[in-house]
Design a protein around this motif. Structure first.
Motif: not given
Length: 73
Positions: A1-22
């Motif tokens: 089942m697909p994820a439903i994601v609303g508005a997202v505001k990303v301020i900062n992501i580190g060099s060894s980080s993962i940003f995941h939506i859905g």
């Protein structure tokens, strides 16, 4: 089942980080690091006194592989 994601505001992501939506099957972050530290390093506590007259850290490393790492899919 697909994820439903609303508005997202990303301020900062580190060099060894993962940003995941859905939806995701696999997230596998990795990092490799090598740390050199001399005498008296990595001490913690109150009132530590370190007296080193002529301390040197040998960072000569002749081998090419320190840890085996292969990126798997």
């Amino acid at each position: 089942m697909p994820a439903i994601v609303g508005a997202v505001k990303v301020i900062n992501i580190g060099s060894s980080s993962i940003f995941h939506i859905g939806d995701v099957y696999k997230i596998k972050p990795y990092t490799l690091a090598k740390t050199f530290a001399g005498g008296g390093s990595f001490n913690s506590g109150d009132g530590i006194r370190i007296h080193l007259e002529n301390a040197q850290t040998n960072i000569m490393d002749d081998d090419y592989v320190d840890q085996n790492f292969t990126a798997s899919k």
